[in-house]
Design an enzyme around this catalytic site. Structure first.
Site, mmCIF file in Angstrom:
data_model
loop_
_atom_site.group_PDB
_atom_site.id
_atom_site.type_symbol
_atom_site.label_atom_id
_atom_site.label_comp_id
_atom_site.label_asym_id
_atom_site.label_seq_id
_atom_site.Cartn_x
_atom_site.Cartn_y
_atom_site.Cartn_z
ATOM 1 C CG HIS A 1 -1.715 1.240 1.398
ATOM 2 N ND1 HIS A 1 -3.017 1.364 0.983
ATOM 3 C CD2 HIS A 1 -1.393 2.441 1.948
ATOM 4 C CE1 HIS A 1 -3.464 2.572 1.265
ATOM 5 N NE2 HIS A 1 -2.491 3.250 1.857
ATOM 6 C CD GLU A 2 1.616 3.764 3.690
ATOM 7 O OE1 GLU A 2 1.949 4.841 3.138
ATOM 8 O OE2 GLU A 2 0.528 3.622 4.270
ATOM 9 C CG HIS B 1 0.517 6.535 -0.469
ATOM 10 N ND1 HIS B 1 -0.564 7.194 -0.999
ATOM 11 C CD2 HIS B 1 0.063 5.920 0.650
ATOM 12 C CE1 HIS B 1 -1.628 6.990 -0.242
ATOM 13 N NE2 HIS B 1 -1.271 6.214 0.766
ATOM 14 C CG HIS C 1 0.355 9.422 -6.689
ATOM 15 N ND1 HIS C 1 -0.829 9.607 -6.008
ATOM 16 C CD2 HIS C 1 0.186 10.080 -7.867
ATOM 17 C CE1 HIS C 1 -1.662 10.324 -6.736
ATOM 18 N NE2 HIS C 1 -1.070 10.630 -7.874
#
Length: 712
Positions: free
Chosen positions: A500-501, A504, A507
């Site tokens: 998940h992280e 980020h 991104h």
């Protein structure tokens, strides 16, 4: 945040993204040359010189940075030449570079590796940064220049990104109070300063209270069910606190605590759950109840002053949800089916308890323990069977990085020559498919007593073609560090968090924008979790899992039958997962949908009433965060915005279906996602970016199916 997802720290947000990138050239010499912030870091990609940065450098750095920034802003506001996009908007994007260097580094370190000195600086600087932001956004001359450009925006011949930047600046000024009277501006400044102080106090109280309330037990027998390694870690925790011969279970930020799933002693489970849930509400110096009441009232007053019915209305205007009605509708529609599912799950747990002649009704501290028993009965496995296959380095390098290589062509090379702020931090150069380096990535994976709870991504340097900068991004987790010589074996949820992280991080890494204002994750809060949640899908993608899920001792691959059981159980316990999340989201909205006069004085009583009114007052499933340790809601980052994870999940679930429909882990798919969405940052309306990627608006069916809510 699921984790907090991405946590961009509040102190840097106080700058309202006036500039969020390191400069190409040094700022004016306003600091002593011995201060490492006086000039741009000469390390690759302006990577921070952690070995040279000391606590005493921050206050003079802040002071000089704010002076320099206000000098630059004053020059823009008082420019004798007529306003142009270049001499006003672009000039503001370039301004504040020294302050940015100081503020981003400080905010990131204060969250990941704080100490008493940094905490004191944080308390001192919070109101000053709020005042600094006010000095910019309440500058009447400056706003008039922005407004004059905005009023004739269609005649300026701007490209799409520049036009969107002008629109965002105008909104930023208006939402910051630029249209208020002089008297109301003074009121707003006072409110902003008070709010900043309280948010800092709340954040620091949560960390200190969490550390202070670790569960202390006297005997090894009380920890029956925990592994020897985990018990040894508890002994080391106790020793570090001066409690030689005892054991301490350190708390994590959520209401639920991982050891609850394995502790066989019900009294120990009950004590651990109680310690977790009473944080911030037991009296003493770290009690957060007064902070909550004051914050709720001051935020409501601020919203009213700016012309909004409540703080949530103010906050949501800038998000893709747009208004409280849309958020309330989403949460209320899911509440009943979620709680119904949770009650069915509770009945399953009760059957096991009764079969064992337990003689008690299932309670919150029993849920995780008996859930594992039901899972073992239904799917013939428990989560402890997975951990030997989830060794941290394998998960990161052979899992997360492997998936990024297959999907996007990225490669990673660890380097040991760059300084770090803690020996556990790892640093990697990130290379594009053509072999060109595009970013630096830091992995800070272990829990520390001086580290904020949860998991998050942050940026030390943001990509911007205007500034000539590339991304330096970091992921932070809170995985318990095992004793020396022991492997770091992750839970299923910790593996999910790692993927998940890194979503980020991608991104930020892929950002390809001109202006710092739009770099990477500078998107609406209820959109920022979307790319990270999409990246979770690769953790159980067969090709990826086969590459990293090998036994830490034997090297043997995870048996297919075990993986099949994992996949088959994906909807298992989803009633609990959805209900605890919805409960926290509803509490967040209730606190922020009030007028000042409606703010209560009984924090826990209000929370209980809010849960009951929403139909999610099911005692065995308490909120994921209770009010007094709900940092998302009261530290500023996700205030009135905790719903964002579910809002983003609608987009995520639909995107996962797209990947499946188009062949999954293929470069052409990754390149499309990168080109249409990940690289675009905040350069356009977020939902337009989604439509550019997907070809249509998101549909909710995939989310309902994932959450097991289609049968209600």
């Amino acid at each position: 945040m699921n984790r907090p997802q991405m946590l961009i720290l509040a102190a840097s947000l106080a700058l309202v993204n006036v500039s969020y990138a390191a400069p190409k050239a040094p700022s004016a010499a306003v600091l002593e040359a011995t201060n490492p912030f006086a000039k741009v870091s000469t390390l690759p990609f302006h990577y921070p010189a952690f070995d040279k940065i000391k606590d005493e450098h921050f206050l003079p750095g802040y002071a000089a940075g704010m002076r320099e920034h206000l000098r630059e802003i004053d020059a823009i506001a008082n420019n004798k030449k007529a306003p142009t996009f270049e001499n006003t908007i672009v000039a503001m994007e370039r301004a504040g570079q020294l302050l940015t260097r100081v503020a981003t580094t400080f905010a990131n370190l204060q969250g990941a590796n704080t100490n008493d000195k940094l905490d004191a600086i944080d308390r001192e600087m919070s109101p000053k940064l709020a005042a600094h932001s006010d000095a910019i956004f309440l500058n009447a001359k400056l706003y008039q220049r922005v407004k004059s450009l905005y009023d004739k925006r269609e005649k300026l011949g701007l490209d799409a990104e520049s036009k969107h930047l002008l629109d965002r600046y105008n909104k930023d000024f208006v939402r910051a109070g630029a249209r208020l009277s002089a008297a109301d501006k003074e009121k707003l400044k006072s409110l902003n300063g008070e709010i900043a102080v309280l948010q800092t106090s709340f954040t620091q109280n949560v960390l200190k209270e969490t550390n202070a309330l670790g569960l202390v037990v006297d005997t090894r027998e009380e920890l029956a069910g925990m592994t020897d390694a985990a018990i040894n870690t508890a002994a080391e925790q106790a020793k570090a606190r001066g409690l030689e011969g005892k054991y301490v279970i350190a708390l994590i930020n959520t209401t639920g605590q991982a050891p609850l799933a394995v502790l066989t002693n019900r009294t120990t489970r009950e004590r651990l759950q109680a310690a977790s849930m009473q944080r911030g509400s037991r009296g003493g110096e770290f009690d957060n109840r007064d902070e909550v009441i004051q914050l709720a009232k001051l935020r409501a007053e601020r919203a009213a002053l700016l012309g909004y019915p409540n703080y949530a209305a103010y906050s949501l205007e800038n998000e893709t949800a747009k208004d409280t009605a849309a958020v309330n509708k989403l949460l209320s529609e899911l509440a009943k089916p979620a709680v119904n599912n949770a009650r069915k799950e509770a009945a399953d747990l009760q059957r096991v308890i009764d079969a064992e002649k337990g003689g008690f009704q299932v309670a919150a501290h029993d849920w995780a323990y008996y859930t594992d028993k039901v899972r073992a009965e239904r799917y013939s496995f428990d989560e402890n069977q997975l951990k030997p296959y989830f060794e941290l380095d394998n998960v990161l390098v052979k899992g997360v990085f492997f998936a990024a290589n297959k999907l996007y062509g990225l490669s990673f090379k660890e380097r040991k020559d760059l300084p770090v702020y803690n020996p556990d931090v790892r640093v990697f150069d990130v290379f594009d498919a053509n072999g060109k380096q595009i970013a630096i990535f830091l992995a800070d994976m272990y829990a520390r007593s001086n580290k904020q709870g949860g998991a998050w991504m942050n940026e030390y340097v943001s990509q911007s073609s205007l500034m000539g900068t590339h991304s330096v991004v970091a992921n932070h987790l809170n995985i318990p560090k095992p004793p020396a010589g022991e492997p770091t074996l992750l839970t299923f949820d910790e593996v999910k968090t790692t993927f998940h992280e890194f979503g980020h991080a991608l991104h930020g890494i892929f950002s390809n924008v001109k202006y710092p204002r739009f770099s990477g994750t500078n998107v609406p809060r209820d959109f920022v979790e979307y790319p990270s949640q999409v990246n979770e899908m690769w953790m159980i993608w067969p090709e990826v899992l086969a590459n990293y899920a090998t036994h830490y001792k034997t090297g043997e691959a995870m048996p297919k039958e075990l993986l099949d059981k994992v996949v088959a159980s994906k909807k298992f316990n989803m009633g609990f997962i959805t209900t605890e999340y919805l409960a926290a989201s509803l509490v967040d909205q209730r606190w922020h949908q009030m007028t000042p006069s409606q703010v209560p004085t009984d924090v826990l009583g209000f929370e209980a009433a809010a849960l009951k009114d929403a139909g999610v007052d099911f005692a065995p499933v308490p909120p994921r965060y209770r009010t007094t340790y709900f940092s998302h809601a009261f530290s500023g980052g996700y205030s009135a915005g905790y719903y964002a994870y579910l809002w983003s999940e609608k987009l995520d679930a639909d995107t996962v279906e797209w990947f499946k429909e188009n062949g999954g882990l293929l470069r052409k798919n990754g390149d499309h996602f990168r080109k249409t969405l990940l690289s675009r940052g905040g350069t356009a309306d977020a939902m337009d970016l989604f439509r550019n990627f997907r070809g249509r608006d998101a549909k909710i069916e995939a989310l309902l199916e994932r959450r097991g809510l289609t049968g209600e």
